[in-house]
Design a protein around this motif. Structure first.
Motif, mmCIF file in Angstrom:
data_model
loop_
_atom_site.group_PDB
_atom_site.id
_atom_site.type_symbol
_atom_site.label_atom_id
_atom_site.label_comp_id
_atom_site.label_asym_id
_atom_site.label_seq_id
_atom_site.Cartn_x
_atom_site.Cartn_y
_atom_site.Cartn_z
ATOM 1 N N HIS A 155 0.853 -1.194 0.000
ATOM 2 C CA HIS A 155 0.000 0.000 0.000
ATOM 3 C C HIS A 155 0.887 1.243 0.000
ATOM 4 O O HIS A 155 1.969 1.240 0.601
ATOM 5 C CB HIS A 155 -0.878 -0.034 1.254
ATOM 6 N N PRO A 156 0.467 2.328 -0.654
ATOM 7 C CA PRO A 156 1.285 3.542 -0.631
ATOM 8 C C PRO A 156 1.596 4.034 0.776
ATOM 9 O O PRO A 156 2.674 4.591 1.014
ATOM 10 C CB PRO A 156 0.457 4.558 -1.425
ATOM 11 N N HIS A 157 0.686 3.815 1.733
ATOM 12 C CA HIS A 157 0.976 4.223 3.112
ATOM 13 C C HIS A 157 2.149 3.444 3.693
ATOM 14 O O HIS A 157 2.789 3.910 4.648
ATOM 15 C CB HIS A 157 -0.245 4.004 4.004
ATOM 16 N N ALA A 158 2.423 2.253 3.156
ATOM 17 C CA ALA A 158 3.473 1.389 3.692
ATOM 18 C C ALA A 158 4.782 1.508 2.930
ATOM 19 O O ALA A 158 5.752 0.812 3.248
ATOM 20 C CB ALA A 158 3.002 -0.064 3.677
ATOM 21 N N ALA A 159 4.842 2.397 1.948
ATOM 22 C CA ALA A 159 6.002 2.435 1.043
ATOM 23 C C ALA A 159 7.298 2.832 1.747
ATOM 24 O O ALA A 159 8.373 2.355 1.389
ATOM 25 C CB ALA A 159 5.726 3.389 -0.125
ATOM 26 N N ASP A 160 7.226 3.691 2.756
ATOM 27 C CA ASP A 160 8.454 4.116 3.443
ATOM 28 C C ASP A 160 9.099 2.968 4.211
ATOM 29 O O ASP A 160 10.320 2.962 4.414
ATOM 30 C CB ASP A 160 8.159 5.270 4.408
ATOM 31 N N GLU A 161 8.291 1.999 4.653
ATOM 32 C CA GLU A 161 8.822 0.867 5.416
ATOM 33 C C GLU A 161 9.121 -0.342 4.535
ATOM 34 O O GLU A 161 9.717 -1.320 4.998
ATOM 35 C CB GLU A 161 7.826 0.450 6.505
ATOM 36 N N ALA A 162 8.700 -0.296 3.278
ATOM 37 C CA ALA A 162 8.850 -1.454 2.400
ATOM 38 C C ALA A 162 10.308 -1.684 2.016
ATOM 39 O O ALA A 162 11.128 -0.761 2.019
ATOM 40 C CB ALA A 162 7.996 -1.269 1.148
ATOM 41 N N LYS A 163 10.603 -2.927 1.667
ATOM 42 C CA LYS A 163 11.959 -3.325 1.280
ATOM 43 C C LYS A 163 11.908 -4.131 -0.012
ATOM 44 O O LYS A 163 10.859 -4.652 -0.391
ATOM 45 C CB LYS A 163 12.596 -4.172 2.384
ATOM 46 N N GLU A 164 13.051 -4.227 -0.655
ATOM 47 C CA GLU A 164 13.136 -5.031 -1.872
ATOM 48 C C GLU A 164 12.699 -6.470 -1.594
ATOM 49 O O GLU A 164 12.076 -7.111 -2.450
ATOM 50 C CB GLU A 164 14.559 -5.014 -2.430
ATOM 51 N N ALA A 165 13.013 -6.962 -0.421
ATOM 52 C CA ALA A 165 12.636 -8.327 -0.069
ATOM 53 C C ALA A 165 11.126 -8.521 -0.080
ATOM 54 O O ALA A 165 10.641 -9.639 -0.324
ATOM 55 C CB ALA A 165 13.202 -8.697 1.301
ATOM 56 N N ASP A 166 10.373 -7.443 0.178
ATOM 57 C CA ASP A 166 8.918 -7.550 0.156
ATOM 58 C C ASP A 166 8.411 -7.874 -1.248
ATOM 59 O O ASP A 166 7.427 -8.610 -1.411
ATOM 60 C CB ASP A 166 8.278 -6.247 0.644
ATOM 61 N N ILE A 167 9.069 -7.313 -2.253
ATOM 62 C CA ILE A 167 8.681 -7.598 -3.635
ATOM 63 C C ILE A 167 8.963 -9.059 -3.960
ATOM 64 O O ILE A 167 8.135 -9.746 -4.595
ATOM 65 C CB ILE A 167 9.415 -6.664 -4.611
ATOM 66 N N ALA A 168 10.105 -9.557 -3.509
ATOM 67 C CA ALA A 168 10.430 -10.966 -3.728
ATOM 68 C C ALA A 168 9.410 -11.875 -3.056
ATOM 69 O O ALA A 168 9.024 -12.915 -3.603
ATOM 70 C CB ALA A 168 11.834 -11.263 -3.211
ATOM 71 N N GLU A 169 8.948 -11.473 -1.870
ATOM 72 C CA GLU A 169 7.953 -12.278 -1.164
ATOM 73 C C GLU A 169 6.607 -12.238 -1.878
ATOM 74 O O GLU A 169 5.899 -13.256 -1.955
ATOM 75 C CB GLU A 169 7.812 -11.795 0.280
ATOM 76 N N ILE A 170 6.229 -11.085 -2.402
ATOM 77 C CA ILE A 170 4.997 -10.993 -3.191
ATOM 78 C C ILE A 170 5.086 -11.915 -4.404
ATOM 79 O O ILE A 170 4.128 -12.632 -4.739
ATOM 80 C CB ILE A 170 4.723 -9.532 -3.613
#
Length: 257
Positions: free
Chosen positions: A63-78
């Motif tokens: 979510h855009p609200h979560a973008a500041d805390e997101a990491k590249e690893a999150d994309i791999a998990e998705i």
């Protein structure tokens, strides 16, 4: 389950829902099948696990609200979740939100574009968010036009002009109980008069956006989708039965259910 409605946007893992299984059981009793929204890494994992064991579907995104805390690893998990669990049917929630700016524009745009590319690569639908960011949101799909017709702009709250553009681009449009809010729904009520039946999806965004005017408890639940349908049909000027049938068909088409 004998499905009458799909609620395409249920935020099941919030403090408001202490018994998530009960929320789904109550929905199923009214013929409502739910798609659970994944909006950040922890929630994506919960959705992924839950839909393996229950009669529901899910999404996985940032979510855009979560973008500041997101990491590249999150994309791999998705990527892992979407490619290994057929009940996770879309990449998202993702998009842009310039209303409250819980994350910087730079980070919102970065992860939004990354997830557009991922959805394209995996040939998956997208579950999209846009609030007060229409120009940048539309611009992000330059060069990615094909995925628009495989995506839904969920919880649409904008005006007629923006809706015309989104429809021209090919998007499906999700409508929530915002349509019931006499305080702030004027633009949306005007806009949906041009929303075609073959492009509309229904959702509650529960536990948020409880439909106003029906004396309902404060915490929204999927069962309240009936009030979204009733009110939306009024402003689309279509029979509510036709809307319900077509929204179900549209959901099955978009998410390949």
């Amino acid at each position: 389950m004998d499905i009458t409605y799909y609620d395409i946007g249920l935020n099941l893992f919030t403090r408001s829902f202490t018994k998530p299984e009960r929320i789904l059981a109550d929905a199923a009793a009214d013929g409502i099948c739910c798609i659970l929204t994944g909006s950040e890494d922890r929630e994506n994992r919960k959705v992924n696990d839950f839909v393996k064991r229950h009669d529901a579907y899910g999404t996985a995104g940032i979510h855009p609200h979560a973008a500041d805390e997101a990491k590249e690893a999150d994309i791999a998990e998705i990527r892992r979740i979407v490619t290994t669990n057929p009940r996770v049917v879309a990449v998202g929630e993702t998009g842009l939100d310039y209303d409250r700016m819980y994350s910087t524009k730079e980070n919102q745009l970065y992860f939004f574009k990354e997830l557009i590319a991922l959805a394209e690569e995996l040939d998956k639908p997208m579950f999209l968010h846009e609030r007060d960011a229409a120009h940048d949101f539309i611009s992000c799909f330059s060069g990615h036009e094909a995925i628009c017709s495989q995506s839904v702009v969920h919880c649409y709250t904008g005006d007629r002009k923006t809706l015309e553009t989104l429809l021209d681009m090919g998007f499906y449009i999700g409508i929530t109980g915002w349509i019931c809010d006499e305080r702030r729904a004027d633009d949306l009520r005007d806009a949906v008069s041009i929303l075609p039946l073959d492009r509309v999806l229904l959702e509650t965004d529960a536990p948020y956006l409880t439909p106003r005017g029906f004396h309902l408890p404060r915490i929204n639940v999927p069962n309240n989708i009936v009030y979204v349908a009733q009110t939306l049909a009024l402003y689309m000027d279509v029979p509510v039965g036709d809307l319900i049938v077509q929204a179900k068909k549209n959901t099955e088409t978009l998410f390949r259910l």
